[in-house]
Design a protein around this motif. Structure first.
Motif, PDB file in Angstrom:
ATOM      1  N   LYS A  60       0.841  -1.196   0.000  1.00  0.00           N
ATOM      2  CA  LYS A  60       0.000   0.000   0.000  1.00  0.00           C
ATOM      3  C   LYS A  60       0.873   1.242   0.000  1.00  0.00           C
ATOM      4  CE  LYS A  60      -3.718   2.127   2.713  1.00  0.00           C
ATOM      5  NZ  LYS A  60      -4.511   1.986   3.955  1.00  0.00           N
ATOM      6  N   THR A  61       0.529   2.191  -0.882  1.00  0.00           N
ATOM      7  CA  THR A  61       1.168   3.505  -0.864  1.00  0.00           C
ATOM      8  C   THR A  61       0.100   4.567  -1.042  1.00  0.00           C
ATOM      9  OG1 THR A  61       1.602   3.608  -3.244  1.00  0.00           O
ATOM     10  CG2 THR A  61       3.344   2.691  -1.864  1.00  0.00           C
ATOM     11  N   GLY A  62       0.412   5.732  -0.565  1.00  0.00           N
ATOM     12  CA  GLY A  62      -0.503   6.846  -0.696  1.00  0.00           C
ATOM     13  C   GLY A  62       0.012   8.039   0.078  1.00  0.00           C
ATOM     14  N   VAL A  63      -0.865   9.005   0.273  1.00  0.00           N
ATOM     15  CA  VAL A  63      -0.505  10.214   1.012  1.00  0.00           C
ATOM     16  C   VAL A  63      -1.664  10.644   1.906  1.00  0.00           C
ATOM     17  CG1 VAL A  63       1.098  11.067  -0.743  1.00  0.00           C
ATOM     18  CG2 VAL A  63      -1.281  11.757  -0.830  1.00  0.00           C
ATOM     19  N   LEU A  72     -13.510  29.835   5.571  1.00  0.00           N
ATOM     20  CA  LEU A  72     -14.650  29.134   6.161  1.00  0.00           C
ATOM     21  C   LEU A  72     -14.413  28.768   7.621  1.00  0.00           C
ATOM     22  CD1 LEU A  72     -15.605  26.725   3.236  1.00  0.00           C
ATOM     23  CD2 LEU A  72     -16.626  28.932   3.816  1.00  0.00           C
ATOM     24  N   GLY A  73     -13.238  29.080   8.127  1.00  0.00           N
ATOM     25  CA  GLY A  73     -12.910  28.718   9.503  1.00  0.00           C
ATOM     26  C   GLY A  73     -12.659  27.229   9.678  1.00  0.00           C
ATOM     27  N   VAL A  74     -12.366  26.554   8.611  1.00  0.00           N
ATOM     28  CA  VAL A  74     -12.090  25.115   8.647  1.00  0.00           C
ATOM     29  C   VAL A  74     -10.595  24.924   8.868  1.00  0.00           C
ATOM     30  CG1 VAL A  74     -12.156  22.976   7.321  1.00  0.00           C
ATOM     31  CG2 VAL A  74     -14.025  24.621   7.121  1.00  0.00           C
ATOM     32  N   LYS A  75     -10.255  24.166   9.908  1.00  0.00           N
ATOM     33  CA  LYS A  75      -8.842  23.989  10.247  1.00  0.00           C
ATOM     34  C   LYS A  75      -8.479  22.518  10.391  1.00  0.00           C
ATOM     35  CE  LYS A  75      -8.749  28.294  12.805  1.00  0.00           C
ATOM     36  NZ  LYS A  75      -8.533  28.937  14.095  1.00  0.00           N
ATOM     37  N   ASN A  76      -7.256  22.213  10.011  1.00  0.00           N
ATOM     38  CA  ASN A  76      -6.647  20.901  10.239  1.00  0.00           C
ATOM     39  C   ASN A  76      -7.507  19.715   9.808  1.00  0.00           C
ATOM     40  OD1 ASN A  76      -4.296  22.090  11.324  1.00  0.00           O
ATOM     41  ND2 ASN A  76      -5.347  22.363  13.265  1.00  0.00           N
ATOM     42  N   GLN A  77      -7.994  19.772   8.597  1.00  0.00           N
ATOM     43  CA  GLN A  77      -8.710  18.639   8.023  1.00  0.00           C
ATOM     44  C   GLN A  77      -7.700  17.738   7.324  1.00  0.00           C
ATOM     45  OE1 GLN A  77     -12.244  18.266   8.405  1.00  0.00           O
ATOM     46  NE2 GLN A  77     -11.582  19.771   9.926  1.00  0.00           N
ATOM     47  N   LYS A  78      -8.024  16.462   7.226  1.00  0.00           N
ATOM     48  CA  LYS A  78      -7.131  15.522   6.554  1.00  0.00           C
ATOM     49  C   LYS A  78      -7.857  14.822   5.426  1.00  0.00           C
ATOM     50  CE  LYS A  78      -4.046  14.460  10.350  1.00  0.00           C
ATOM     51  NZ  LYS A  78      -3.363  13.415  11.111  1.00  0.00           N
ATOM     52  N   VAL A  79      -7.117  14.595   4.376  1.00  0.00           N
ATOM     53  CA  VAL A  79      -7.605  13.797   3.268  1.00  0.00           C
ATOM     54  C   VAL A  79      -6.523  12.769   2.953  1.00  0.00           C
ATOM     55  CG1 VAL A  79      -6.763  15.372   1.484  1.00  0.00           C
ATOM     56  CG2 VAL A  79      -8.637  13.825   0.955  1.00  0.00           C
ATOM     57  N   GLN A  80      -6.961  11.562   2.685  1.00  0.00           N
ATOM     58  CA  GLN A  80      -6.018  10.482   2.403  1.00  0.00           C
ATOM     59  C   GLN A  80      -6.303   9.948   1.009  1.00  0.00           C
ATOM     60  OE1 GLN A  80      -6.161   6.352   4.254  1.00  0.00           O
ATOM     61  NE2 GLN A  80      -4.501   7.322   5.416  1.00  0.00           N
ATOM     62  N   ALA A  81      -5.246   9.812   0.221  1.00  0.00           N
ATOM     63  CA  ALA A  81      -5.374   9.236  -1.114  1.00  0.00           C
ATOM     64  C   ALA A  81      -4.511   7.993  -1.183  1.00  0.00           C
ATOM     65  CB  ALA A  81      -4.926  10.242  -2.169  1.00  0.00           C
ATOM     66  N   VAL A  82      -5.140   6.855  -1.380  1.00  0.00           N
ATOM     67  CA  VAL A  82      -4.412   5.591  -1.543  1.00  0.00           C
ATOM     68  C   VAL A  82      -4.159   5.431  -3.039  1.00  0.00           C
ATOM     69  CG1 VAL A  82      -4.508   3.100  -1.272  1.00  0.00           C
ATOM     70  CG2 VAL A  82      -5.436   4.580   0.507  1.00  0.00           C
ATOM     71  N   ILE A  83      -2.892   5.263  -3.378  1.00  0.00           N
ATOM     72  CA  ILE A  83      -2.498   5.203  -4.788  1.00  0.00           C
ATOM     73  C   ILE A  83      -2.337   3.760  -5.246  1.00  0.00           C
ATOM     74  CG2 ILE A  83      -0.704   5.861  -6.437  1.00  0.00           C
ATOM     75  CD1 ILE A  83      -0.176   8.238  -4.452  1.00  0.00           C
ATOM     76  N   LEU A  84      -1.784   2.931  -4.386  1.00  0.00           N
ATOM     77  CA  LEU A  84      -1.559   1.523  -4.714  1.00  0.00           C
ATOM     78  C   LEU A  84      -1.978   0.690  -3.522  1.00  0.00           C
ATOM     79  CD1 LEU A  84      -0.105  -0.696  -6.497  1.00  0.00           C
ATOM     80  CD2 LEU A  84       1.877  -0.255  -5.061  1.00  0.00           C
ATOM     81  N   SER A  85      -2.792  -0.313  -3.766  1.00  0.00           N
ATOM     82  CA  SER A  85      -3.205  -1.211  -2.701  1.00  0.00           C
ATOM     83  C   SER A  85      -3.389  -2.598  -3.297  1.00  0.00           C
ATOM     84  CB  SER A  85      -4.510  -0.737  -2.072  1.00  0.00           C
ATOM     85  OG  SER A  85      -4.908  -1.604  -1.039  1.00  0.00           O
ATOM     86  N   SER A  86      -2.727  -3.561  -2.702  1.00  0.00           N
ATOM     87  CA  SER A  86      -2.891  -4.939  -3.155  1.00  0.00           C
ATOM     88  C   SER A  86      -3.296  -5.814  -1.984  1.00  0.00           C
ATOM     89  CB  SER A  86      -1.600  -5.468  -3.791  1.00  0.00           C
ATOM     90  OG  SER A  86      -0.578  -5.499  -2.843  1.00  0.00           O
ATOM     91  N   GLY A  87      -4.038  -6.811  -2.291  1.00  0.00           N
ATOM     92  CA  GLY A  87      -4.427  -7.735  -1.235  1.00  0.00           C
ATOM     93  C   GLY A  87      -5.812  -7.606  -0.757  1.00  0.00           C
TER      94      GLY A  87
END
Length: 87
Positions: A60-63, A72-87
């Motif tokens: 698995k790889t990603g960021v 908007l006063g939105v702080k410290n949100q996270k987004v995760q993108a998985v680029i490669l996943s096997s299994g």
């Protein structure tokens, strides 16, 4: 629609994430795209995802990117993108 440069095109970096060069390139691509298409976003941290199996093969790889939207006063949100996943 039809925005050929929309996105960071991280797939070619799938096997390089978690290395200094791969991470630097991913950060540059993400920064370029967000500044062009989402200038209202302030990027925070960047964390590469790199998981291997017990035999050492890459499974698995990603960021994970932390961002804020100051208007908007939105702080410290996270987004995760998985680029490669096997299994």
């Amino acid at each position: 629609l039809m925005l050929g440069d929309f996105g960071a095109n991280l797939k070619p970096l799938a096997y390089e994430l978690g290395t200094d060069d791969g991470d630097s390139e991913a950060i540059a691509r993400i920064s370029k795209t967000t500044s062009k298409y989402m200038p209202f976003i302030t990027l925070g941290s960047f964390e590469p995802i790199r998981e291997t199996s017990p035999d050492g093969s890459l499974v698995k790889t990603g960021v994970t990117v932390t961002f804020s939207v100051p208007q908007l006063g939105v702080k410290n949100q996270k987004v995760q993108a998985v680029i490669l996943s096997s299994g």
